[in-house]
Design a protein around this motif. Sequence first.
Motif, mmCIF file in Angstrom:
data_model
loop_
_atom_site.group_PDB
_atom_site.id
_atom_site.type_symbol
_atom_site.label_atom_id
_atom_site.label_comp_id
_atom_site.label_asym_id
_atom_site.label_seq_id
_atom_site.Cartn_x
_atom_site.Cartn_y
_atom_site.Cartn_z
ATOM 1 N N LYS A 1 46.030 35.161 71.949
ATOM 2 C CA LYS A 1 46.033 33.905 72.689
ATOM 3 C C LYS A 1 45.046 32.935 72.051
ATOM 4 C CE LYS A 1 46.379 34.101 77.152
ATOM 5 N NZ LYS A 1 47.667 33.385 77.368
ATOM 6 N N THR A 2 45.500 31.736 71.734
ATOM 7 C CA THR A 2 44.658 30.700 71.146
ATOM 8 C C THR A 2 44.848 29.396 71.909
ATOM 9 O OG1 THR A 2 46.374 30.030 69.550
ATOM 10 C CG2 THR A 2 44.790 31.726 68.842
ATOM 11 N N LYS A 3 43.911 28.480 71.746
ATOM 12 C CA LYS A 3 44.010 27.187 72.435
ATOM 13 C C LYS A 3 45.126 26.329 71.870
ATOM 14 C CE LYS A 3 39.188 26.861 73.938
ATOM 15 N NZ LYS A 3 37.931 26.066 73.860
ATOM 16 N N ASP A 4 45.265 26.306 70.546
ATOM 17 C CA ASP A 4 46.267 25.400 69.959
ATOM 18 C C ASP A 4 47.684 25.965 69.983
ATOM 19 O OD1 ASP A 4 46.420 27.211 67.800
ATOM 20 O OD2 ASP A 4 45.091 26.023 66.538
ATOM 21 N N ARG A 5 47.817 27.287 70.088
ATOM 22 C CA ARG A 5 49.113 27.964 70.160
ATOM 23 C C ARG A 5 50.000 27.621 68.961
ATOM 24 N NH1 ARG A 5 52.668 27.523 74.134
ATOM 25 N NH2 ARG A 5 52.899 29.766 74.465
ATOM 26 N N ARG A 6 49.383 27.226 67.861
ATOM 27 C CA ARG A 6 50.154 26.778 66.702
ATOM 28 C C ARG A 6 51.042 27.899 66.143
ATOM 29 N NH1 ARG A 6 46.944 24.133 61.752
ATOM 30 N NH2 ARG A 6 45.867 26.141 61.877
ATOM 31 N N VAL A 7 50.464 29.080 65.970
ATOM 32 C CA VAL A 7 51.251 30.197 65.437
ATOM 33 C C VAL A 7 52.333 30.613 66.422
ATOM 34 C CG1 VAL A 7 51.156 32.621 64.752
ATOM 35 C CG2 VAL A 7 49.400 31.044 63.938
ATOM 36 N N VAL A 8 51.968 30.702 67.684
ATOM 37 C CA VAL A 8 52.936 31.099 68.712
ATOM 38 C C VAL A 8 54.100 30.107 68.784
ATOM 39 C CG1 VAL A 8 53.245 31.303 71.212
ATOM 40 C CG2 VAL A 8 51.335 32.455 70.080
ATOM 41 N N ASN A 9 53.796 28.839 68.695
ATOM 42 C CA ASN A 9 54.860 27.826 68.728
ATOM 43 C C ASN A 9 55.803 27.978 67.541
ATOM 44 O OD1 ASN A 9 53.945 26.657 71.092
ATOM 45 N ND2 ASN A 9 52.661 25.163 70.043
ATOM 46 N N TYR A 10 55.240 28.312 66.391
ATOM 47 C CA TYR A 10 56.085 28.527 65.201
ATOM 48 C C TYR A 10 56.973 29.756 65.406
ATOM 49 C CZ TYR A 10 57.477 28.884 60.321
ATOM 50 O OH TYR A 10 58.213 28.947 59.160
ATOM 51 N N LEU A 11 56.379 30.836 65.881
ATOM 52 C CA LEU A 11 57.138 32.072 66.077
ATOM 53 C C LEU A 11 58.227 31.899 67.134
ATOM 54 C CD1 LEU A 11 54.174 34.633 65.996
ATOM 55 C CD2 LEU A 11 55.899 34.271 64.212
ATOM 56 N N SER A 12 57.977 31.028 68.099
ATOM 57 C CA SER A 12 58.959 30.806 69.171
ATOM 58 C C SER A 12 60.239 30.171 68.662
ATOM 59 C CB SER A 12 58.339 29.928 70.265
ATOM 60 O OG SER A 12 57.249 30.584 70.867
ATOM 61 N N LYS A 13 60.180 29.574 67.479
ATOM 62 C CA LYS A 13 61.380 29.006 66.877
ATOM 63 C C LYS A 13 62.276 30.097 66.272
ATOM 64 C CE LYS A 13 58.958 24.719 65.689
ATOM 65 N NZ LYS A 13 58.482 23.854 64.568
ATOM 66 N N ILE A 14 61.687 31.265 66.043
ATOM 67 C CA ILE A 14 62.433 32.379 65.452
ATOM 68 C C ILE A 14 62.940 33.322 66.532
ATOM 69 C CG2 ILE A 14 62.288 34.344 63.860
ATOM 70 C CD1 ILE A 14 60.019 32.829 62.432
ATOM 71 N N SER A 15 62.079 33.595 67.508
ATOM 72 C CA SER A 15 62.442 34.515 68.590
ATOM 73 C C SER A 15 61.885 34.003 69.914
ATOM 74 C CB SER A 15 61.888 35.915 68.310
ATOM 75 O OG SER A 15 62.091 36.770 69.418
ATOM 76 N N LYS A 16 62.635 34.198 70.973
ATOM 77 C CA LYS A 16 62.149 33.818 72.296
ATOM 78 C C LYS A 16 61.197 34.870 72.863
ATOM 79 C CE LYS A 16 66.189 35.751 74.679
ATOM 80 N NZ LYS A 16 67.370 35.450 75.527
ATOM 81 N N HIS A 17 61.053 35.959 72.134
ATOM 82 C CA HIS A 17 60.194 37.062 72.584
ATOM 83 C C HIS A 17 58.860 37.004 71.825
ATOM 84 C CE1 HIS A 17 63.807 38.577 74.465
ATOM 85 N NE2 HIS A 17 64.423 38.567 73.286
ATOM 86 N N VAL A 18 57.879 36.342 72.412
ATOM 87 C CA VAL A 18 56.558 36.208 71.803
ATOM 88 C C VAL A 18 55.506 36.539 72.845
ATOM 89 C CG1 VAL A 18 54.949 34.708 70.574
ATOM 90 C CG2 VAL A 18 57.418 34.379 70.290
ATOM 91 N N LEU A 19 54.624 37.477 72.519
ATOM 92 C CA LEU A 19 53.561 37.885 73.430
ATOM 93 C C LEU A 19 52.234 37.309 72.955
ATOM 94 C CD1 LEU A 19 54.521 41.654 73.902
ATOM 95 C CD2 LEU A 19 55.213 39.693 75.294
ATOM 96 N N GLU A 20 51.421 36.837 73.917
ATOM 97 C CA GLU A 20 50.103 36.257 73.625
ATOM 98 C C GLU A 20 49.027 37.025 74.399
ATOM 99 O OE1 GLU A 20 50.038 31.748 73.552
ATOM 100 O OE2 GLU A 20 51.871 32.137 74.712
ATOM 101 N N PRO A 21 48.670 38.201 73.969
ATOM 102 C CA PRO A 21 47.700 38.987 74.730
ATOM 103 C C PRO A 21 46.286 38.433 74.649
ATOM 104 C CG PRO A 21 48.218 40.075 72.667
ATOM 105 C CD PRO A 21 49.156 38.905 72.778
ATOM 106 N N SER A 22 45.564 38.540 75.761
ATOM 107 C CA SER A 22 44.140 38.250 75.798
ATOM 108 C C SER A 22 43.367 39.527 75.507
ATOM 109 C CB SER A 22 43.745 37.685 77.168
ATOM 110 O OG SER A 22 44.410 36.466 77.401
#
Length: 237
Positions: free
Chosen positions: A84-105
């Motif tokens: 989990k990050t504040k900018d979510r930049r990597v997660v946002n990129y990965l979400s374009k490939i798969s709707k299954h993205v986990l952001e664990p704390s």
Amino acid sequence: MTKFEFVNHSSFIITKNNVSLATDPWIEGSVFNKSWDLLAATPESSKKNLINSNFIWFSHEHPDHFNPKNLGIFSDKNTFIFQKTKDRRVVNYLSKISKHVLEPSVNDTINLSEDFSFRVIPFQYLDSFSIIKVDNKTILNLNDCDIKKDSQLQYIKKICGDVDIMLVQFSYAIGNSNIEDTAIRKKLAHSILDKLSYNISYINPKIVIPFASYCYFSNYNNFYLNDSINKIGTCIK
């Protein structure tokens, strides 16, 4: 049955009962502005196993761990994991490939299957390490985490407990020297192994797997840095 497959550089796949977790898949191409390359080609069989992995974890944003050009092999069939990050930049990129993205704390445990779990622990500014528990064994993946003081070792030891297998980087990523400064690079390489030995003694894993250093400086302007890098033969003496 649990299977461990080393893929390349800092990537591996752990599979238990048809559920698989892959890490940091840099599988082909140059990175860091065409200044790093892999030592060996990734086998096609390993690429297929990556494609079929249920979970893919990225430890941090550096391109030898998170390489957008390599992510075209994945799809909505894969579940990505990134801290989990504040900018979510990597997660946002990965979400374009798969709707299954986990952001664990830091306190989250992801249960991949029975007796197979995964935790992500943020470290310093960009990095993270992971704790994999499978078949009642603990695997600590430190990848590039640069441990600078005993308090960080104490934290890792406290959060992990007894470690069965530890995976860790073993050579330098930046030479910090000019072409004629071979002695500086040799000193740097030795210091990395000395620190690695100290960290191993402190964490006291049963098995150590040196990884995340299976690449070389491949640009005309930095090729000279290869003269003093730690090689696996030197590392395990």
